[in-house]
Design a protein around this motif. Structure first.
Motif, short mmCIF file in Angstrom:
data_model
loop_
_atom_site.label_atom_id
_atom_site.label_comp_id
_atom_site.label_asym_id
_atom_site.label_seq_id
_atom_site.Cartn_x
_atom_site.Cartn_y
_atom_site.Cartn_z
N GLU A 69 0.83 -1.21 0.00
CA GLU A 69 0.00 0.00 0.00
C GLU A 69 0.87 1.26 0.00
O GLU A 69 0.55 2.24 -0.69
N GLU A 70 1.96 1.23 0.73
CA GLU A 70 2.86 2.38 0.77
C GLU A 70 3.54 2.58 -0.58
O GLU A 70 3.70 3.72 -1.03
N ILE A 71 3.94 1.50 -1.23
CA ILE A 71 4.56 1.59 -2.55
C ILE A 71 3.54 2.12 -3.56
O ILE A 71 3.85 3.00 -4.36
N TYR A 72 2.33 1.61 -3.50
CA TYR A 72 1.25 2.09 -4.37
C TYR A 72 1.03 3.59 -4.16
O TYR A 72 0.85 4.33 -5.13
N ASP A 73 1.04 4.04 -2.91
CA ASP A 73 0.84 5.46 -2.61
C ASP A 73 1.89 6.34 -3.26
O ASP A 73 1.59 7.44 -3.72
N GLU A 74 3.15 5.87 -3.33
CA GLU A 74 4.20 6.64 -4.00
C GLU A 74 3.81 6.89 -5.46
O GLU A 74 3.88 8.03 -5.93
N VAL A 75 3.42 5.83 -6.14
CA VAL A 75 3.04 5.94 -7.56
C VAL A 75 1.83 6.85 -7.72
O VAL A 75 1.80 7.75 -8.56
N LYS A 76 0.84 6.64 -6.89
CA LYS A 76 -0.41 7.42 -6.96
C LYS A 76 -0.15 8.91 -6.77
O LYS A 76 -0.67 9.74 -7.52
N ILE A 77 0.65 9.25 -5.78
CA ILE A 77 0.92 10.66 -5.50
C ILE A 77 1.69 11.31 -6.64
O ILE A 77 1.41 12.44 -7.03
N VAL A 78 2.67 10.61 -7.21
CA VAL A 78 3.42 11.18 -8.33
C VAL A 78 2.50 11.37 -9.53
O VAL A 78 2.58 12.40 -10.22
N LEU A 79 1.61 10.42 -9.79
CA LEU A 79 0.65 10.59 -10.89
C LEU A 79 -0.26 11.79 -10.62
O LEU A 79 -0.51 12.59 -11.53
N GLU A 80 -0.75 11.92 -9.40
CA GLU A 80 -1.62 13.04 -9.05
C GLU A 80 -0.89 14.38 -9.17
O GLU A 80 -1.48 15.39 -9.52
N ASP A 81 0.41 14.38 -8.90
CA ASP A 81 1.20 15.60 -8.98
C ASP A 81 1.54 15.98 -10.42
O ASP A 81 2.03 17.08 -10.67
N ASN A 82 1.31 15.07 -11.35
CA ASN A 82 1.57 15.29 -12.77
C ASN A 82 0.29 15.00 -13.55
O ASN A 82 0.16 13.95 -14.19
N PRO A 83 -0.70 15.93 -13.51
CA PRO A 83 -2.04 15.67 -14.03
C PRO A 83 -2.11 15.37 -15.53
O PRO A 83 -3.07 14.74 -15.96
N THR A 84 -1.11 15.75 -16.31
CA THR A 84 -1.15 15.43 -17.74
C THR A 84 -0.68 14.01 -18.02
O THR A 84 -0.81 13.53 -19.14
N LEU A 85 -0.16 13.35 -17.01
CA LEU A 85 0.34 11.99 -17.14
C LEU A 85 -0.71 11.01 -16.63
O LEU A 85 -1.13 11.09 -15.48
N GLU A 86 -1.15 10.10 -17.49
CA GLU A 86 -2.19 9.14 -17.09
C GLU A 86 -1.63 7.85 -16.55
O GLU A 86 -2.26 7.19 -15.72
N ILE A 87 -0.47 7.47 -17.03
CA ILE A 87 0.14 6.20 -16.62
C ILE A 87 1.63 6.26 -16.91
O ILE A 87 2.08 7.02 -17.77
N PHE A 88 2.42 5.47 -16.20
CA PHE A 88 3.84 5.38 -16.48
C PHE A 88 4.10 4.26 -17.46
O PHE A 88 3.47 3.20 -17.39
N ASP A 89 5.04 4.49 -18.38
CA ASP A 89 5.45 3.45 -19.31
C ASP A 89 6.36 2.43 -18.63
O ASP A 89 6.37 1.26 -18.98
N GLU A 90 7.13 2.90 -17.67
CA GLU A 90 8.10 2.06 -16.97
C GLU A 90 8.03 2.33 -15.47
O GLU A 90 7.89 3.48 -15.05
N VAL A 91 8.14 1.29 -14.68
CA VAL A 91 8.23 1.43 -13.23
C VAL A 91 9.43 0.62 -12.76
O VAL A 91 9.55 -0.56 -13.09
N ALA A 92 10.32 1.26 -12.03
CA ALA A 92 11.49 0.59 -11.47
C ALA A 92 11.36 0.60 -9.96
O ALA A 92 10.83 1.54 -9.38
N PHE A 93 11.86 -0.45 -9.34
CA PHE A 93 11.82 -0.55 -7.88
C PHE A 93 13.24 -0.53 -7.36
O PHE A 93 14.13 -1.17 -7.90
N GLN A 94 13.44 0.24 -6.29
CA GLN A 94 14.75 0.34 -5.67
C GLN A 94 14.60 0.15 -4.17
O GLN A 94 13.52 0.30 -3.63
N GLY A 95 15.71 -0.14 -3.54
CA GLY A 95 15.68 -0.33 -2.09
C GLY A 95 15.35 0.95 -1.36
O GLY A 95 14.22 1.21 -1.00
N THR A 96 16.32 1.80 -1.17
CA THR A 96 16.13 2.97 -0.33
C THR A 96 15.68 4.20 -1.09
O THR A 96 15.21 5.14 -0.47
N GLY A 97 15.88 4.30 -2.35
CA GLY A 97 15.50 5.48 -3.09
C GLY A 97 16.61 6.50 -3.18
O GLY A 97 16.38 7.67 -3.38
N GLU A 98 17.83 6.04 -3.08
CA GLU A 98 18.98 6.96 -3.13
C GLU A 98 19.09 7.63 -4.47
O GLU A 98 18.97 7.17 -5.52
#
Length: 98
Positions: A69-98
């Motif tokens: 749910e927390e990982i989903y929230d990251e994606v959701k918030i970034v999409l909401e912050d970029n209203p012209t973007l409907e979906i990401f073409d690529e999603v990468a997962f990282q450990g800490t986010g450095e």
């Protein structure tokens, strides 16, 4: 619920987000363009357990894994912050986010 604590926009259009969770944990996500595709790199952990000497993340010892749910929230918030973007073409997962 996760909140945006900081947001930095690069000259190339990349956006780096610093998120804070209710327990005080911080993680990062990055929205960027890669080979013409819109991409996001999201964190999956708070802190790092590897401890590589060359990496700044080694200073942030492993605290916990993020929930789905927390990982989903990251994606959701970034999409909401970029209203012209409907979906990401690529999603990468990282450990800490450095």
């Amino acid at each position: 619920m996760v909140t945006i604590r900081n947001k930095k926009v690069s000259i190339d259009g990349s956006i780096k987000y610093l998120f804070e969770y209710p327990d005080g944990a911080f993680v990062e996500a990055i929205k960027f363009e890669y080979n013409g595709a819109q991409a996001i790199c999201v964190s999956t952990q708070v802190g790092c357990g590897t401890g590589c000497k060359f990496c700044a993340s080694a200073d942030y010892h492993f605290k916990r894994n993020l929930t789905k749910e927390e990982i989903y929230d990251e994606v959701k918030i970034v999409l909401e912050d970029n209203p012209t973007l409907e979906i990401f073409d690529e999603v990468a997962f990282q450990g800490t986010g450095e």
